[in-house]
Design an enzyme around this catalytic site. Structure first.
Site, PDB file in Angstrom:
ATOM      1  N   CYS A  16       0.840  -1.207   0.000  1.00  0.00           N
ATOM      2  CA  CYS A  16       0.000   0.000   0.000  1.00  0.00           C
ATOM      3  C   CYS A  16       0.873   1.254   0.000  1.00  0.00           C
ATOM      4  O   CYS A  16       1.665   1.462   0.934  1.00  0.00           O
ATOM      5  CB  CYS A  16      -0.908  -0.025   1.217  1.00  0.00           C
ATOM      6  SG  CYS A  16      -1.881   1.479   1.444  1.00  0.00           S
TER       7      CYS A  16
ATOM      8  N   CYS B 227       0.319   3.450   3.085  1.00  0.00           N
ATOM      9  CA  CYS B 227       0.938   2.850   4.272  1.00  0.00           C
ATOM     10  C   CYS B 227       2.446   3.101   4.280  1.00  0.00           C
ATOM     11  O   CYS B 227       3.040   3.358   5.342  1.00  0.00           O
ATOM     12  CB  CYS B 227       0.655   1.356   4.306  1.00  0.00           C
ATOM     13  SG  CYS B 227      -1.106   0.921   4.356  1.00  0.00           S
TER      14      CYS B 227
END
Length: 281
Positions: free
Chosen positions: A58, A61
């Site tokens: 991600c 993230c």
């Protein structure tokens, strides 16, 4: 020679200090972020925690990781535990906390869970804890809490899906079964398990709620009332036989009366032949 070595030693020390200051915290010291798994997540039920749910692939993230590491350095001063969960490695926790977006951050305080919706910087995280901004957020309902029966079932379902995925990959990659063959195996396994569960449910239902035709009649006072009931049944049988005899007698009388009336009607309605009367005359 000794006088020339001192400046060089001082220069080396200065370079080492500068290099240590230039290194990022993640490389210069051990990370303060704890890693939670399906076996250790219950630690969240005690104390105060900030937990990040992330995935390595991600991009959001990845951008959050430096700020999260800096925030973890303040954990001891703020008396809060900083943790993270990799949803690709812990699918059960992903289902238990209903993770639908990445990254997702939860604040946990003595078993109450609140989803963090603020900005994702170190300063905002620190203010969220120090100013107790989490009190303005409504906690997650107990029905949907991570320790509830519903979320435990959801966690088991996510773990089952991950196990099925691993089995599918093993069958297609290691064993060499085609994709459609793997799907056929899982379809047959699903049908078989459904059949077994259905038979088990029918068996349990029959044990708990037996059918009336198989249920023996229960008479709690049968032993005490046995002589009286026998006498009553005998009287009822005698009365019934007497009634049947009366009915049979009435039926025979009605038949005789009907036969007589039919014979008289036949005599009255018998035609007379005029030619026969003329011959007799």
């Amino acid at each position: 020679m000794a006088a020339g070595g001192r400046p060089r030693a001082a220069l080396c020390v200065a370079l080492a200090l500068w290099a240590g200051a230039a290194l990022p915290p993640a490389l210069g010291r051990r990370s303060q972020v704890q890693t939670l798994t399906d076996g250790t997540w219950r630690a969240l039920l005690e104390g105060e925690w900030m937990v990040e749910f992330y995935a390595p692939w991600c991009p959001a993230c990845q951008n959050l990781q430096p700020e999260w590491e800096k925030f973890a350095e303040w954990g001891e001063d703020l008396e809060v535990n900083i943790a993270k969960v990799d949803v690709t490695e812990q699918p059960g926790l992903s289902g238990r906390f209903i993770i639908t977006a990445l990254p997702t951050i939860y604040h946990c305080k003595d078993g109450e869970f609140r989803r963090y919706q603020g900005a994702r910087t170190k300063t905002d995280f620190i203010n969220f804890i120090s100013d107790q901004e989490w009190k303005s957020i409504e906690p997650v309902s107990s029905w949907f809490g991570p320790s509830s029966l519903l979320m435990s079932s959801m966690s088991a379902l996510f773990q089952l899906s991950m196990w099925i995925r691993h089995c599918h990959n093993y069958l297609t990659e290691n064993v060499g079964i085609p994709v459609w063959g793997s799907y056929a195996i899982f379809a047959l396994a699903t049908l078989f398990s459904g059949l077994v569960l259905g038979l088990l449910m029918v068996f349990l239902a029959d044990c708990l709620c037996p059918s009336k035709r198989h249920r023996q009649p229960q008479y709690p006072h049968s032993k005490k009332l046995a002589p009286e009931s026998a006498q009553l049944l005998k009287k009822l049988d005698e009365e019934q036989e007497a009634d049947e005899e009366d009915i049979s007698d009435d039926e025979t009388e009605d038949k005789e009366v009907s036969n007589r009336s039919s014979s008289t009607n036949a005599v009255r309605q018998r035609p007379v032949n005029p030619a026969a009367t003329m011959d007799k005359s």
